[in-house]
Design an enzyme around this catalytic site. Structure first.
Site, PDB file in Angstrom:
ATOM      1  N   HIS A   1       0.827  -1.206   0.000  1.00  0.00           N
ATOM      2  CA  HIS A   1       0.000   0.000   0.000  1.00  0.00           C
ATOM      3  C   HIS A   1       0.861   1.256   0.000  1.00  0.00           C
ATOM      4  O   HIS A   1       2.018   1.242   0.408  1.00  0.00           O
ATOM      5  CB  HIS A   1      -0.922   0.005   1.220  1.00  0.00           C
ATOM      6  CG  HIS A   1      -0.155   0.040   2.519  1.00  0.00           C
ATOM      7  ND1 HIS A   1       0.374   1.207   3.045  1.00  0.00           N
ATOM      8  CD2 HIS A   1       0.188  -0.947   3.366  1.00  0.00           C
ATOM      9  CE1 HIS A   1       0.998   0.939   4.173  1.00  0.00           C
ATOM     10  NE2 HIS A   1       0.904  -0.370   4.389  1.00  0.00           N
TER      11      HIS A   1
ATOM     12  N   GLU B   1      -2.129  -6.979   7.705  1.00  0.00           N
ATOM     13  CA  GLU B   1      -0.767  -6.897   8.233  1.00  0.00           C
ATOM     14  C   GLU B   1      -0.656  -7.580   9.601  1.00  0.00           C
ATOM     15  O   GLU B   1      -1.659  -7.795  10.291  1.00  0.00           O
ATOM     16  CB  GLU B   1      -0.351  -5.424   8.343  1.00  0.00           C
ATOM     17  CG  GLU B   1       1.041  -5.189   8.888  1.00  0.00           C
ATOM     18  CD  GLU B   1       2.162  -5.810   8.062  1.00  0.00           C
ATOM     19  OE1 GLU B   1       2.230  -7.056   7.968  1.00  0.00           O
ATOM     20  OE2 GLU B   1       2.995  -5.060   7.521  1.00  0.00           O
TER      21      GLU B   1
END
Length: 183
Positions: free
Chosen positions: A8, A82
């Site tokens: 990202h 994550e």
């Protein structure tokens, strides 16, 4: 099958050097620009789908990439979230790494569990898109250690908004790019 892992784009916590983990922090303007740059890197190949982690920073990056590639935004896979750093999230990453250089952070999800979870997600993506070329937008730690496990390639760091592509053939996975650079 080719997978392009895209980390990202930048968030304010990335810019400030804070441990982000599973905290749902949005992209900043630099992160949006990095997502556009990743889309330009990906335009050199042919892609069938763009999927992501459900966290806002990954989802927005994926939406920017999918729009640029002219593809619909595919599903979010919770397995791609994550690593959960627990009580350490939001702390300066340099402080945390200095205190625990072996990355065995108290209260954090174990690295092996993170990679195992990601591999389950990749199995789901493979079932949803068998033999297809898929862009997978997720996060730095999960990408780094999954790439190492799949390929054996010594990935040092995964930079925001970059493409790390791997290809599967009869012999297994091989690295094509790391951080947008051919290997």
């Amino acid at each position: 099958m080719t997978l392009a892992f895209v980390r990202h784009g930048q968030t304010d916590w990335n810019r400030e050097g804070r441990l982000q983990g599973s905290s749902d922090i949005p992209l900043n303007d630099t992160g949006r620009e990095q997502a556009l740059a990743a889309e330009r890197m990906l335009a050199e190949w042919t892609w069938d789908a763009v999927v992501s982690s459900p966290l806002a920073r990954a989802r927005e990056t994926a939406r920017i990439v999918a729009d640029g590639l002219g593809l619909p935004l595919g599903p979010a896979y919770p397995e791609l979230v994550e690593r959960d750093y627990g009580p350490l999230e939001g702390l300066p990453d340099t402080e945390v790494i200095a205190r625990w250089p072996d990355r065995r952070y108290p209260g954090a999800e174990p690295l092996d569990a993170v990679v195992d979870r990601c591999l389950r997600g990749l199995d789901r993506i493979d079932a949803d898109y068998p033999g297809r070329n898929v862009v997978v937008v997720c996060h730095g730690t999960i990408m780094k250690y999954t790439l190492i496990r799949l390929t054996g390639y010594p990935v040092d760091v995964v930079l925001n908004g970059t493409v790390s592509a791997i290809e599967r053939d009869a012999e297994g996975w091989r690295v094509l790019t790391i951080n947008g650079e051919p290997v």
